[in-house]
Design a protein around this motif. Sequence first.
Motif, mmCIF file in Angstrom:
data_model
loop_
_atom_site.group_PDB
_atom_site.id
_atom_site.type_symbol
_atom_site.label_atom_id
_atom_site.label_comp_id
_atom_site.label_asym_id
_atom_site.label_seq_id
_atom_site.Cartn_x
_atom_site.Cartn_y
_atom_site.Cartn_z
ATOM 1 N N LEU A 86 0.841 -1.193 0.000
ATOM 2 C CA LEU A 86 0.000 0.000 0.000
ATOM 3 C C LEU A 86 0.879 1.246 0.000
ATOM 4 O O LEU A 86 1.774 1.396 0.864
ATOM 5 C CB LEU A 86 -0.919 0.015 1.217
ATOM 6 N N VAL A 87 0.646 2.099 -0.969
ATOM 7 C CA VAL A 87 1.419 3.340 -1.071
ATOM 8 C C VAL A 87 1.094 4.243 0.118
ATOM 9 O O VAL A 87 -0.075 4.437 0.467
ATOM 10 C CB VAL A 87 1.102 4.069 -2.394
ATOM 11 N N GLY A 88 2.154 4.775 0.749
ATOM 12 C CA GLY A 88 1.969 5.684 1.873
ATOM 13 C C GLY A 88 1.761 4.996 3.204
ATOM 14 O O GLY A 88 1.475 5.663 4.200
ATOM 15 N N ARG A 89 1.887 3.666 3.256
ATOM 16 C CA ARG A 89 1.735 2.925 4.516
ATOM 17 C C ARG A 89 3.089 2.340 4.924
ATOM 18 O O ARG A 89 3.921 2.008 4.063
ATOM 19 C CB ARG A 89 0.727 1.787 4.347
ATOM 20 N N LYS A 152 -7.080 5.365 -3.304
ATOM 21 C CA LYS A 152 -5.818 4.906 -2.715
ATOM 22 C C LYS A 152 -5.024 4.152 -3.784
ATOM 23 O O LYS A 152 -5.578 3.669 -4.785
ATOM 24 C CB LYS A 152 -6.088 3.980 -1.525
ATOM 25 N N LYS A 153 -3.724 4.019 -3.564
ATOM 26 C CA LYS A 153 -2.864 3.381 -4.552
ATOM 27 C C LYS A 153 -2.134 2.180 -3.950
ATOM 28 O O LYS A 153 -1.797 2.185 -2.761
ATOM 29 C CB LYS A 153 -1.860 4.387 -5.120
ATOM 30 N N ILE A 154 -1.932 1.167 -4.794
ATOM 31 C CA ILE A 154 -1.174 -0.018 -4.399
ATOM 32 C C ILE A 154 -0.150 -0.311 -5.482
ATOM 33 O O ILE A 154 -0.246 0.184 -6.606
ATOM 34 C CB ILE A 154 -2.080 -1.249 -4.184
ATOM 35 N N GLY A 155 0.857 -1.112 -5.126
ATOM 36 C CA GLY A 155 1.879 -1.505 -6.091
ATOM 37 C C GLY A 155 2.527 -2.797 -5.670
ATOM 38 O O GLY A 155 2.024 -3.495 -4.772
ATOM 39 N N ASP A 156 3.639 -3.147 -6.304
ATOM 40 C CA ASP A 156 4.351 -4.351 -5.904
ATOM 41 C C ASP A 156 5.159 -4.063 -4.645
ATOM 42 O O ASP A 156 5.136 -2.946 -4.108
ATOM 43 C CB ASP A 156 5.227 -4.879 -7.046
ATOM 44 N N SER A 160 7.583 -0.211 -7.503
ATOM 45 C CA SER A 160 8.157 0.237 -8.776
ATOM 46 C C SER A 160 7.123 1.107 -9.486
ATOM 47 O O SER A 160 5.915 0.826 -9.429
ATOM 48 C CB SER A 160 8.539 -0.955 -9.643
ATOM 49 N N PRO A 161 7.570 2.184 -10.130
ATOM 50 C CA PRO A 161 6.620 3.132 -10.748
ATOM 51 C C PRO A 161 5.631 2.457 -11.688
ATOM 52 O O PRO A 161 4.459 2.851 -11.734
ATOM 53 C CB PRO A 161 7.545 4.096 -11.499
ATOM 54 N N LYS A 162 6.068 1.442 -12.424
ATOM 55 C CA LYS A 162 5.183 0.783 -13.388
ATOM 56 C C LYS A 162 4.065 0.012 -12.704
ATOM 57 O O LYS A 162 2.984 -0.196 -13.268
ATOM 58 C CB LYS A 162 6.007 -0.162 -14.264
#
Length: 377
Positions: A86-89, A152-156, A160-162
């Motif tokens: 989770l981005v920002g966590r 909200k945003k999630i990633g790997d 990574s930006p992609k």
Amino acid sequence: SDLLVGAGLLGKSFYRLLHVDIGFQPDHLATLQVALSDATYAKDEQVVAVGRQIVSRVQRLPGVESVGLTSVLPVSFNGNTTWIRLVGRPYNGEHNEVNQRDVNSDLFATLHAKLLRGRYFTDTEDASKPSVVIINQALARKYFPGEDPIGKKIGDTDLSPKSITEIIGVVDDVKDGSLDSEIWPAVYYPFNQNSDTYFSLVVRTSQAEQSILPTLVGAVHELDPGIGTMNEATMIDRINDSPTAYLHRSSAWLVGGFASLALLLGVVGLYGVIAYSVTQRTREIGVRMALGAQPRSVYQLIMKEAVWLAGIGIGAGLLSAIAAASLMRGLLFGVRSWDATTLAGVSVVLAISALLASYLPARRAARVDPMVALRYE
């Protein structure tokens, strides 16, 4: 009674299994798995284009209401997972493993899955547009308790930006795994942004879904004869023929068959015992009737004996049945091994069977001729 209780529990378990909430409406859904050649469709743009062409062609078939694409069909297995962050966590290397599904913009509408928040994908959201994702309610509860995950945003795990993508919707929990498995958190990426050469069609039709299966295969091959198609089936058949349903259904039928045989043998055995008892007491019955006993009292005498035998047998049998049922807890779904309704139902069946088995001997005893009985040796 052990077998009857086992059969009752397994039958009830199978019923509960087939009526478990799967998060969508499986009726009038036809499915078909599709495999594209990696050589012919080497680029993502080619896969996206042929996916759109397949959907467009199938949508023109008679009776078709909507067409969905998905990398993994519902009610198949919990797998094809990914790790999210989770981005920002704060992050301490946790393996936040969730199911990953790549779906087109119409899949959830085709399934009649409920949108709880936000919106669905649009068909124009391809690789040229910002990355978006839809999550299920299980993921929202686990990772966004008490807050709105939209935006909200999630990633790997490396962010990574992609990989970073924005949550635009929350759907009700669709059961991805087997009927008796738990709901896992899941992320749904747009097929047009995360395409795959192996995917499945889900088609909602106003006609009988079985009748459209050959037409589906033909429509895909008309587009490209080199496209592989396999495992065409209705969603109902997929669910009913799944390994979990097969295991519970076969167990219920097997134990039910033995239970029916055991009940028949028990009825015959009780009939034999009561009939023998009547034969042995023929002289006693004759004396009673000669002294003024009414046929009704003789009938009650024999039935009382049968009730005592049946009651003792049912009581002892139910105690052992509860112990035996606890050994097959692994085969039960949504039912406890000491389910009161099942135990009561088995008791009623056994009691009725015992009364029926005792009826003929009791009736014969009530019709004994006192003079014949007094001469009986």
